[in-house]
Motif scaffolding. Sequence first.
Motif, PDB file in Angstrom:
ATOM      1  N   LEU A 260      45.803 -60.525  67.778  1.00  0.00           N
ATOM      2  CA  LEU A 260      46.840 -61.517  67.332  1.00  0.00           C
ATOM      3  C   LEU A 260      46.243 -62.523  66.291  1.00  0.00           C
ATOM      4  O   LEU A 260      47.042 -63.018  65.336  1.00  0.00           O
ATOM      5  CB  LEU A 260      47.433 -62.198  68.792  1.00  0.00           C
ATOM      6  N   GLU A 261      45.331 -63.115  66.756  1.00  0.00           N
ATOM      7  CA  GLU A 261      44.573 -64.079  65.782  1.00  0.00           C
ATOM      8  C   GLU A 261      44.296 -63.488  64.364  1.00  0.00           C
ATOM      9  O   GLU A 261      44.573 -64.192  63.168  1.00  0.00           O
ATOM     10  CB  GLU A 261      43.354 -64.771  66.376  1.00  0.00           C
TER      11      GLU A 261
ATOM     12  N   ASN B 112      44.763 -59.543  74.455  1.00  0.00           N
ATOM     13  CA  ASN B 112      45.088 -59.021  72.749  1.00  0.00           C
ATOM     14  C   ASN B 112      44.877 -60.313  71.976  1.00  0.00           C
ATOM     15  O   ASN B 112      45.324 -60.206  70.731  1.00  0.00           O
ATOM     16  CB  ASN B 112      46.365 -58.516  72.647  1.00  0.00           C
ATOM     17  N   LEU B 113      44.493 -61.316  72.532  1.00  0.00           N
ATOM     18  CA  LEU B 113      44.343 -62.575  71.549  1.00  0.00           C
ATOM     19  C   LEU B 113      43.465 -62.420  70.289  1.00  0.00           C
ATOM     20  O   LEU B 113      43.904 -62.862  69.013  1.00  0.00           O
ATOM     21  CB  LEU B 113      43.771 -63.686  72.333  1.00  0.00           C
TER      22      LEU B 113
ATOM     23  N   ASP C  97      53.772 -62.222  79.299  1.00  0.00           N
ATOM     24  CA  ASP C  97      53.331 -62.789  78.087  1.00  0.00           C
ATOM     25  C   ASP C  97      51.858 -63.209  78.055  1.00  0.00           C
ATOM     26  O   ASP C  97      51.366 -63.058  77.277  1.00  0.00           O
ATOM     27  CB  ASP C  97      54.542 -63.715  77.658  1.00  0.00           C
ATOM     28  N   ASP C  98      51.742 -64.122  79.071  1.00  0.00           N
ATOM     29  CA  ASP C  98      50.331 -64.482  79.212  1.00  0.00           C
ATOM     30  C   ASP C  98      49.228 -63.600  79.224  1.00  0.00           C
ATOM     31  O   ASP C  98      48.373 -63.494  78.668  1.00  0.00           O
ATOM     32  CB  ASP C  98      50.097 -65.340  80.535  1.00  0.00           C
TER      33      ASP C  98
ATOM     34  N   ARG D  72      48.952 -61.986  75.742  1.00  0.00           N
ATOM     35  CA  ARG D  72      48.226 -62.871  74.946  1.00  0.00           C
ATOM     36  C   ARG D  72      46.617 -62.787  75.361  1.00  0.00           C
ATOM     37  O   ARG D  72      45.944 -62.582  74.401  1.00  0.00           O
ATOM     38  CB  ARG D  72      48.777 -64.379  75.100  1.00  0.00           C
ATOM     39  N   GLU D  73      46.183 -62.923  76.678  1.00  0.00           N
ATOM     40  CA  GLU D  73      45.061 -62.813  77.134  1.00  0.00           C
ATOM     41  C   GLU D  73      44.162 -61.476  76.662  1.00  0.00           C
ATOM     42  O   GLU D  73      43.044 -61.699  76.286  1.00  0.00           O
ATOM     43  CB  GLU D  73      44.942 -63.122  78.581  1.00  0.00           C
TER      44      GLU D  73
END
Length: 125
Positions: free
Chosen positions: A89-90, A85-86, A78-79, A82-83
Motif C-alpha cells: 500500500l505504501e 499489506n502495508l 480493514d485493520d 492494512r497490517e
Amino acid sequence: MERGNNANDTAFLHLLWLVSRGQALLAELLRLTNRVPPVFNVDLEPKYAAVLVDYRYLKASEHYEEKFESDARLLDLDDEFRENNLPMLERFYLLFEGIVKYYNDFLRFLEDLKEGIYIQQTLDG
C-alpha cells in the motif's frame, strides 16, 4: 528544445531532470503492475471485498467512512488488511504521490518557459 552551447543550460538540466523522474515513475509502475498481490483482486480474494473500494469512494467518502465506523467487523477487517499489506500500500501511495508531484512540476516547467524564466528557451524552440 535545442541544447545550447552551455552545458549548464538551466532549461535543459530541468528538462533532463523531469525526463529521468518520469522514467523512474514508469519503471515503478511497471514493477508494481507485475506484482499486485491476489488479495487486491476481489474476484480472486473476496475476503476483503467489503473494505476495498474503488473510485466511487472519492464521490461518497462520508458514506463509506460512516459505513466502516458503524461496523466493528469492517474496522477489524480493514485493520487486518492494512497490517498484512502495508508495504505494498505504501509503494502504491508513493507512486501516486510521485505522479502528482511530477505533473505539477511539469506544468510549472511549462509555465516557466512561457513566462521567459529560461532566457535562451521558449515553447517554440
